[in-house]
Write a protein that holds these residues in place. Sequence first.
Motif, PDB file in Angstrom:
ATOM      1  N   VAL A 173       0.843  -1.204   0.000  1.00 49.27           N
ATOM      2  CA  VAL A 173       0.000   0.000   0.000  1.00 49.27           C
ATOM      3  C   VAL A 173       0.875   1.251   0.000  1.00 49.27           C
ATOM      4  O   VAL A 173       0.650   2.189  -0.772  1.00 49.27           O
ATOM      5  N   ASP A 174       1.894   1.269   0.861  1.00 50.55           N
ATOM      6  CA  ASP A 174       2.792   2.418   0.932  1.00 50.55           C
ATOM      7  C   ASP A 174       3.596   2.568  -0.356  1.00 50.55           C
ATOM      8  O   ASP A 174       3.862   3.692  -0.808  1.00 50.55           O
ATOM      9  N   PHE A 175       3.967   1.459  -0.962  1.00 57.77           N
ATOM     10  CA  PHE A 175       4.735   1.507  -2.204  1.00 57.77           C
ATOM     11  C   PHE A 175       3.908   2.101  -3.337  1.00 57.77           C
ATOM     12  O   PHE A 175       4.411   2.918  -4.122  1.00 57.77           O
ATOM     13  N   VAL A 176       2.651   1.697  -3.426  1.00 60.08           N
ATOM     14  CA  VAL A 176       1.763   2.236  -4.469  1.00 60.08           C
ATOM     15  C   VAL A 176       1.567   3.736  -4.277  1.00 60.08           C
ATOM     16  O   VAL A 176       1.586   4.511  -5.240  1.00 60.08           O
ATOM     17  N   LEU A 177       1.389   4.163  -3.021  1.00 67.06           N
ATOM     18  CA  LEU A 177       1.250   5.598  -2.735  1.00 67.06           C
ATOM     19  C   LEU A 177       2.511   6.349  -3.135  1.00 67.06           C
ATOM     20  O   LEU A 177       2.440   7.426  -3.748  1.00 67.06           O
ATOM     21  N   TYR A 178       3.674   5.781  -2.823  1.00 65.71           N
ATOM     22  CA  TYR A 178       4.940   6.402  -3.195  1.00 65.71           C
ATOM     23  C   TYR A 178       5.069   6.535  -4.709  1.00 65.71           C
ATOM     24  O   TYR A 178       5.471   7.588  -5.226  1.00 65.71           O
ATOM     25  N   GLN A 179       4.731   5.486  -5.441  1.00 66.95           N
ATOM     26  CA  GLN A 179       4.826   5.531  -6.905  1.00 66.95           C
ATOM     27  C   GLN A 179       3.915   6.612  -7.489  1.00 66.95           C
ATOM     28  O   GLN A 179       4.306   7.333  -8.417  1.00 66.95           O
ATOM     29  N   LYS A 180       2.719   6.721  -6.926  1.00 66.69           N
ATOM     30  CA  LYS A 180       1.789   7.743  -7.402  1.00 66.69           C
ATOM     31  C   LYS A 180       2.344   9.137  -7.129  1.00 66.69           C
ATOM     32  O   LYS A 180       2.296  10.021  -8.002  1.00 66.69           O
ATOM     33  N   ALA A 181       2.871   9.331  -5.923  1.00 68.98           N
ATOM     34  CA  ALA A 181       3.435  10.628  -5.569  1.00 68.98           C
ATOM     35  C   ALA A 181       4.652  10.960  -6.418  1.00 68.98           C
ATOM     36  O   ALA A 181       4.834  12.112  -6.841  1.00 68.98           O
ATOM     37  N   GLU A 182       5.474   9.984  -6.665  1.00 68.06           N
ATOM     38  CA  GLU A 182       6.680  10.176  -7.474  1.00 68.06           C
ATOM     39  C   GLU A 182       6.316  10.660  -8.876  1.00 68.06           C
ATOM     40  O   GLU A 182       6.954  11.579  -9.428  1.00 68.06           O
ATOM     41  N   LYS A 183       5.311  10.071  -9.452  1.00 69.75           N
ATOM     42  CA  LYS A 183       4.879  10.447 -10.800  1.00 69.75           C
ATOM     43  C   LYS A 183       4.398  11.899 -10.840  1.00 69.75           C
ATOM     44  O   LYS A 183       4.778  12.667 -11.726  1.00 69.75           O
ATOM     45  N   VAL A 184       3.569  12.259  -9.876  1.00 71.55           N
ATOM     46  CA  VAL A 184       3.055  13.628  -9.827  1.00 71.55           C
ATOM     47  C   VAL A 184       4.172  14.611  -9.512  1.00 71.55           C
ATOM     48  O   VAL A 184       4.241  15.704 -10.068  1.00 71.55           O
ATOM     49  N   TYR A 185       5.061  14.208  -8.626  1.00 69.16           N
ATOM     50  CA  TYR A 185       6.161  15.075  -8.192  1.00 69.16           C
ATOM     51  C   TYR A 185       7.055  15.472  -9.362  1.00 69.16           C
ATOM     52  O   TYR A 185       7.413  16.647  -9.526  1.00 69.16           O
TER      53      TYR A 185
END
Length: 558
Positions: A173-185
């Motif tokens: 769950v945390d990894f998916v959130l990180y990937q999403k944030a990384e893309k937007v970032y």
Amino acid sequence: MAAPLLPMTIPPFRRWSLAVALLAGPALAQAQSVNAPSTTATPPVGDLSAAQWYLKDPQLDNVPGVGANRAYQEILKNLIATPVVVAVIDSGIDTAHVDLKPVLWTNRGEIPGNGIDDDKNGYVDDVHGWNFLGGPDGRNVNAETLEMTRIVAAGRKRFKGVTAKTVKPADKVDFVLYQKAEKVYKVRVKEAQETGRNMQSFAPQLAMLVKLLKQELHTDKLDTTALRNAHFDDPTLQGATQNMLTMMRGVGAADTDAAQVIFDKEMADERSTLDNSLNLAFDPRADIVKDNANDVNQRSYGNNDLHGPDPLHGTHVAGIIAAVRTNNLGIQGLAPDPVRIMVVRAVPDGDERDKDVANAIRYAVDNGAQIINMSFGKEFSPQRAAVEAAYKYAAQKGVLLVHAAGNENSNLDVSDNYPASFYLNKTTVPNLLTVGASGPVDNSHLTADFSNYSRKGVDVFAPGVNIYSTLPGSTYGNESGTSMASPVTAGVAAVLKSYFPKLTATDLKRIIMQSAQVHHTKVQTPGGEKLVDFSTLSVSGGVVDLYEAVKLAQKATM
């Protein structure tokens, strides 16, 4: 969008480049004119309430306001108001403001300035509220990172070398959130860099254009009147004049010198975005607050500095709700005299932390707030469970939460905005009102072009364009945003609770939604050109109406 919530409907460079008619022409300015926030500070000289269009009545005045003047004149004058406490969770408030100082909540269990937690609530000298962004040495957090920045900074360390195939099930769950944030970032950094470069290159062009127009018009002071009256045979110069005028109106500048000041500030803000908001190494909280930012159960931290480094946003919000109505000075708040403002500072120049939001709500509830205004928001919420627990705590205590919908002109049915309108299990929060922003004219622009909207996630709209209210230093001015629509609604709720104290939080939500003035006006979808029925942009389909809400409250309490 970083909190606090003020609209930025198009990138700054594009907005300011409307003035460069030498490159574009007047048609561009007319096509891309914006509804941007403006601040024109004025000293407290007499009664300035005539500037508060949002207090007018849709029936009597033909203005889509909330009917506050009519409600007081026709109904409320014969009723007795009772005390109500409204907590303002925001950036801080100018507690010395002449129109706010008399309406501040006071903690009677605390002896001011003695350095002792007299009432044993865990907070020392919290006389008018508390600051969750302060440190034990009196310093305060001002600039902060965005939530996505914090997620990316932590994720790059935690998940270095990890892929979707190798991530542990417990970390997925945390990894998916990180990937999403990384893309937007990555997208956001690229946009900020480009905007910064464009504004930097545009700055001398703007200065040159202003200098040219001043020379041609033989004046050292180029205000809107001079530009309106200017006529040139050269069509390019005439176009430049019209574009400059459009740009000045868009940013609320009375003259080109003021416009230059605003532009310089926005350039500084863009630099701050890269230096602070998107800076992976930036962490002022660790040095100043000295708490464990990841421990959502930690309560006692901060200090009692309610002003903070920049109280403009919170001061404006507080005045909308409860600025003194009877002093014939400045503006009139929506709520009557027994209503008091509790100050809770938890919103920096950047994204608020879930931990602080949760603690701010709990502090407000524990210290007697019956209504809480939350004019802030963000697109990621890694500790959302803590905020939802605070929501439920407020619901158990009968406290109404009022939240700004956000200014990204997004459909919240498909986009995220936190604190969310729904629990993680998708059920509705019964004691929460989410508010979009409406404008002063019942036409295609009734919906503010920056406002978020949703048939499911936005409950109601309220005035949020050119809202005249209190500013620091006992001054006044206009601001725009769902940040303003939320306190308009919170102010309406405070009026209802004050005159009809038996109403519960769910009663207040129901009455405000049921009494909203439903409009079937064809309006532009925020951020787009498509015309839709205004009533389809929120659950209630209407604009908050205090006059009708009072009548409905009377029936409900008979």
